[in-house]
Design an enzyme around this catalytic site. Structure first.
Site, PDB file in Angstrom:
ATOM      1  N   HIS A 126      -2.220   1.616   7.190  1.00  0.00           N
ATOM      2  CA  HIS A 126      -2.571   1.514   5.776  1.00  0.00           C
ATOM      3  C   HIS A 126      -2.406   2.881   5.126  1.00  0.00           C
ATOM      4  O   HIS A 126      -2.788   3.901   5.695  1.00  0.00           O
ATOM      5  CB  HIS A 126      -4.009   1.023   5.618  1.00  0.00           C
ATOM      6  CG  HIS A 126      -4.440   0.853   4.191  1.00  0.00           C
ATOM      7  ND1 HIS A 126      -3.848  -0.067   3.344  1.00  0.00           N
ATOM      8  CD2 HIS A 126      -5.393   1.503   3.464  1.00  0.00           C
ATOM      9  CE1 HIS A 126      -4.427   0.004   2.147  1.00  0.00           C
ATOM     10  NE2 HIS A 126      -5.361   0.961   2.199  1.00  0.00           N
ATOM     11  N   CYS A 135       0.837  -1.208   0.000  1.00  0.00           N
ATOM     12  CA  CYS A 135       0.000   0.000   0.000  1.00  0.00           C
ATOM     13  C   CYS A 135       0.867   1.251   0.000  1.00  0.00           C
ATOM     14  O   CYS A 135       0.472   2.284  -0.559  1.00  0.00           O
ATOM     15  CB  CYS A 135      -0.937  -0.006   1.199  1.00  0.00           C
ATOM     16  SG  CYS A 135      -0.101  -0.079   2.794  1.00  0.00           S
TER      17      CYS A 135
END
Length: 1059
Positions: free
Chosen positions: A416, A177
């Site tokens: 994230h 990510c």
């Protein structure tokens, strides 16, 4: 073309003359030689040259054309001459002791004030590295070679002929990510995207498809084209496969930092671009900084450090590609910029000075993520931080947000990453790996920003970039400035409520002995000094203001939410209001469609006023020249809480109209409150002007006294008026101030008669209206004595419509009946008394419909607390009155306090006091009513106990199971612990094998016997499932779990019929 003279034979003559002049000057040791000035030295050199003028003029001279006279001749001549010992310590290479600006320059290279630095010595090592030394320390050195011209950078999506799409998402191939979000943010920078698509010639010859080889630039270009052409999410394997080539210590499949990956990716792209040149290793650092990546992201920081010990000034230029902002002491992005470019005092051991040999330690490592929310705007103005020429300072330097990287997570070790990018239409999209969705600008500004990319806004520039006279490089004209900042998301910034403080002075720096840092821009055609802007933040559409704010000039001050509020001058249209009294007003969510003006002023900050607690349904008048559109107000009767300041209205006659002042003019409480508090108030969800200049009509004849004195006066008057009168009209007395009466707007009543006892004093303060009542005698201790003390004749007692089942339900009292002489007072054992009611107060515009003994709090304090879990005491820590008093006494109290069974008032001439205590001719009726109520109350209590026993709470003490048998006659025949539903589900057969169907065995009622057979040793411990001992123990467990105690015996049906 400029020409240069090549001296052939006379070079030795000139050299000899110079050596003789300098040598004679240095060998002379007399006082007269030491006292020679610079002019004498120049004259001696001129005399020696004139003596050989004849030989020089007769020598042969050859001419040749050169492109630049300065580079071909002067630089070569400077490299040939060496200063042995100058006569004047301040003179170097024949220059006098004055610099270019006319200031005296000392021997240490700065002027008398120590503010500027002199040119470097020609024999300095840095002079040989940079063949173009500059005498101005504020000017950047010029590189020898420019690898990629700045003019080739195309800013904005519309500068390219290509039609740009939103772009697809990127698939997460395993903790990637950080890679996907960084690539999405970079590919949505217009300048970088335009440069990548322009590398078509290099892209055709590059072998990027081969594993382990090829340049990273072509991989980025192909990834960009893949996101623009595909309809579904792409896999960035071209970048992912070169992770080791980008950074050696990054491991595939491991979580990494997005900013760290960004730095290594940009450096890898720079190395790939430099490898296109053969001698890239021999290029100096200034040339390497002219790559396309350096032209897009790069800039220079100019730092000026002054040593407090030796007063030495050091000016340095540091190249940067991103700005690391400290947000620990900042609440917004502007505050972070202020802290980054402000002066600071370096403590001991904080800087390595050339004379003091001290070191600088600027940054400290923090092991946790900064969970702090900062606010930012989609456009920022960096004009005040840019070190530019005076001609360039007039042009705004505005940058707009193009993309950002966000981090979701509470720690820096896990979380994230997502990205937000802009498109050519100006809209923003959120890229969460393979998911792409649009996002509004408001949500963008409230996002958890970690790395922010801003690009120069050409729409704010005054002239096109190609026509600018000064060649500005990097961040002042055609580059993006990435600004990383770790933030944490929070609620949206609220609007600022309250007065706005005036802006500070024009100069934001106050510390003289500190470090100053500014963004430096390279000048190509000008060599004049650059200045550091110190103005405040200005609007992006206007040039920055220069100097201090002029008197009467329209200025602007930013608010917390970015909305700029203007402060007009004294001669503006709002001349009815003083500027010193203009304040911000609170904005209601109901009036978002109304254009309101928020007027700041140089007043001191004040707390917002208390909300208006006595609002009626009449529209208040606006006492300000500002036009305010008010919606239809909604009636919200409220009462004040604490009378901080009070004024007496006890002796004032009630007004026929509660909305009309004694002066004959209508006014509202909100107007009065607005004029006395901090200048703003909210009335019925609409904005009212509450400035101090608003004219509010207040009765000046009122005498302000202390609130405590008013309370004692009201208590004294209430005590004097306790005797009964012959003619009394029933009314309702306000006891706790929480039940206002709904009264129409046009209602007007006459003043009370002289025979009517005065109502409690009404104190009107800034917080609202207070009515003070008097509490009767101290509550007596409850015991089992007589329930009622009867005095005199019975009176009509207006009570609310209540039932014995729900004593708290009330309604409007019934129609009044004529009162009879001889009032009867009743004093119950709990201390509450029913007094004769008084005429309602009409001067304050409200009434109350509650009785003195009908307080909700008092009723709650008397209730039982069974069913709330474990056995607890009352709210005040004592046992409930229902538990410590006899049941008949409690019923008698409720009968006397809440009326008859039907909920209506007790008929005239009869008062129910107990089942055996009466003092009226209608005693039989009273006894019948009392006994009926007593029996009904007993039945209700028994039903409540049965419900508690059925629906008892387990409190974690007993395991509950569902029982299929009903409680009644066949309750003893039920099997203990047996649950037919659980047994049915446990023995269900889903396969339909057999003769009679899939579920035939469950319809013959055989599973009950099976359960008893399996659990005969589990439940048959006391001689059988239905034995008396087992049933007694089960009943005892249910009784103890319900809180203990013993229920009264329920009367039989015959007893009920007899009664």
């Amino acid at each position: 073309m400029p020409v240069s003279m090549a001296v052939c034979e006379t070079a030795n003559v000139v050299n000899a003359a110079l050596r003789e002049s300098l040598g004679g000057n240095s060998s002379a040791g007399s006082s007269t030689d030491q006292a020679k000035s610079g002019e004498d030295t120049n004259g001696s050199l001129q005399n020696h040259i004139v003596a050989n003028a004849k030989r020089i003029l007769m020598a042969k001279i050859e001419y040749e054309e050169v492109p630049n006279y300065h580079e071909s001749v002067l630089e070569n001549l400077k490299s040939k001459y060496i200063v042995i010992k100058p006569g004047n310590p301040g003179a170097i290479n024949g220059f006098s002791g004055k610099n270019n600006t006319g200031k005296l320059v000392g021997a240490n290279g700065h002027d008398n004030n120590g503010a500027r630095k002199q040119a470097e010595h020609p024999n300095n090592q840095s002079h040989h590295n940079h063949p173009h030394p500059t005498s101005n320390p504020n000017e950047l050195p010029k590189p020898k070679r420019v690898l990629y011209p700045r003019e080739n950078i195309r800013i904005g999506w519309k500068q390219s002929e290509r039609k740009w799409q939103v772009g697809t998402g990127m698939i997460n191939v395993g903790n990637t990510c950080y890679l996907n979000s960084t690539l999405q943010a970079l590919l949505h920078i217009p300048a970088l995207a335009n440069w990548l698509v322009s590398e078509q010639a290099h892209l055709a010859d590059c072998n990027v498809a081969e594993p382990g080889s090829g340049c990273i630039i072509c991989a980025m270009a192909k990834t960009l084209l893949a996101t623009q052409s595909n309809q579904s999410a792409v896999r960035p394997f071209l970048i992912y496969s070169k992770l080791k080539q980008i950074c050696k210590h990054m491991v595939v499949g491991r979580q990494e930092d997005a900013h760290e990956f960004l730095r290594f990716l940009v450096e890898a792209m720079e190395r790939a671009y430099l490898m296109r040149f053969r001698n890239y290793k021999e290029l100096d650092q200034l040339v390497k900084e002219t790559t396309p990546l350096g032209q897009i992201f790069g800039g220079y920081l100019r730092s000026e450090v002054r040593c407090l010990s030796c007063n030495h000034v050091s000016i340095t230029f540091q190249h940067f590609q991103d700005l690391l902002l400290d947000i620990r002491k900042a609440d917004s992005l502007e505050d972070a910029f202020e802290g980054h470019f402000s002066r600071e005092r370096l403590e001991d051991m904080g800087y390595k000075c050339e004379g003091c040999k001290k070191k600088l330690k600027r940054f400290s490592m923090i092991g946790n993520k900064l969970t702090k929310q900062i606010s930012f705007k989609p456009r920022i103005d960096l004009s005040k931080y840019a070190a530019r020429s005076p001609a360039a300072q007039a042009q705004p330097l505005t940058y707009r947000l193009v993309s950002m990287v966000t981090h979701l997570g509470a720690s820096q070790h896990c979380g994230h990453y997502t990205a937000i990018g802009s498109t050519d239409t100006g809209s923003f999209y959120n890229f969460d790996d393979s998911y792409v969705r649009p996002i509004t600008m408001q949500n963008v500004c409230n996002t958890n920003a970690y790395i922010m990319f801003f690009e120069l806004d050409l729409s704010q520039a005054a002239s096109p970039p190609a026509n600018r006279p000064n060649g500005v490089r990097l961040t002042n004209g055609h580059s993006t400035t990435p600004v990383p900042a770790a933030t944490v998301s929070s609620p949206s910034p609220t609007r600022f409520i309250g007065p706005q403080l005036p802006p500070g002075g024009a100069n934001g720096y106050t510390n003289g002995n500190a470090q100053k840092t500014a963004i430096q821009f390279k000048q190509q055609n000008q060599q004049n000094g650059l200045q550091l802007g110190t103005g405040k933040f200005q609007d992006t559409a206007k040039p920055p203001l220069v100097g201090a704010y002029a008197k009467g000039e329209a200025t602007s001050a930013p608010t917390a939410n970015g909305n700029k509020s203007s402060s007009p001058s004294s001669n503006s249209s709002s001349n009815h209001k003083s500027i010193n009294q203009q304040q911000y007003l609170p904005i209601s969510s109901d009036d978002e469609d109304i254009d309101d003006e928020m007027k700041p002023g140089p007043t001191t900050a004040q707390l917002p006023s208390m909300p208006n607690m006595t609002e009626d349904n009449t529209e208040p008048k606006a006492k300000s020249p500002v036009k305010i559109h008010l919606k239809t107000p909604v009636k919200t009767p409220l009462k004040s809480l604490v009378p901080y300041e009070s004024a007496s209205e006890e002796e004032e006659a009630p007004l026929p109209n509660p909305r009309q002042s004694p002066g004959g003019e209508d006014f509202s409480e909100s107007d009065q409150e607005s004029g006395q508090t901090n200048g703003h108030s909210k009335t019925n969800g609409s904005l009212t002007n509450g400035s101090a200049s608003s004219s509010v009509h207040v009765n000046n004849s009122k005498q302000k006294t202390d609130a405590i004195d008013e309370i004692f006066k009201s208590l004294k008057k209430s005590a004097d008026s306790e005797e009964d009168d012959d003619e009394e009209e029933p009314s309702i007395q306000l006891t706790n101030g929480w039940h206002p009466q709904k009264q129409s707007q046009s209602q007007s009543k006459a003043p009370p008669s002289p025979k009517t006892p005065p109502s409690p004093a009404v104190i009107k303060s800034k917080t609202g209206i207070w009515k003070v009542t008097r509490k009767d005698e101290v509550d007596a201790i409850d015991d089992d004595d007589d329930a009622v003390v009867v005095e005199g004749a019975p009176v009509k007692i207006p009570t609310p419509n209540k039932t014995h089942r729900n004593p708290f339900s009330s309604s409007k009292p019934s129609t009044d009946s004529p009162a009879t002489p001889g009032a009867k007072r009743q004093k119950l054992l709990n201390g509450s008394a029913l007094k004769s009611h008084q005429q309602p107060r009409v001067g304050n515009g409200y009434q109350s419909n509650v009785t003195s003994n009908g307080s909700t709090v008092n009723e709650l304090l008397k209730q039982s607390y069974r069913g709330y879990g474990a056995s607890v005491l009352s709210w005040n820590g004592k046992p409930a009155e229902l538990e410590k008093e006899p049941f008949e006494l409690v019923c008698a109290k409720r009968i006397a306090g809440h009326g008859s069974v039907e909920g209506s008032d007790i008929v005239e001439g009869s008062v129910a006091v107990d089942a055996a205590v009466t003092s009226s001719s209608n005693s039989n009726d009273v006894v019948v009513i009392a006994v009926a109520l007593l029996v009904d109350a007993r039945e209700q209590r028994q039903r409540d106990l049965d419900d508690d026993e059925e629906n008892e709470m387990d409190r974690g003490r007993q395991r509950k199971v569902k029982s299929g048998s009903a409680k009644g006659n066949n309750a003893s025949n039920s099997t203990p612990g047996y649950n037919p539903f659980q047994e049915y589900e446990g023995q269900k057969r889903w396969n339909k094998n057999g003769g009679g169907g899939g579920f035939s065995r469950f319809y013959n009622q055989n599973y009950r016997q099976n359960f008893q057979q399996r659990n005969k040793f589990k439940f048959n411990r006391f001689g059988g499932a239905g034995s008396a001992k087992f049933q007694q123990q089960r009943a005892l467990q249910r009784h103890l779990s319900a809180g203990g105690g013993f229920s009264r015996r329920q009367p039989s049906a015959q007893q009920q019929q007899q009664t």
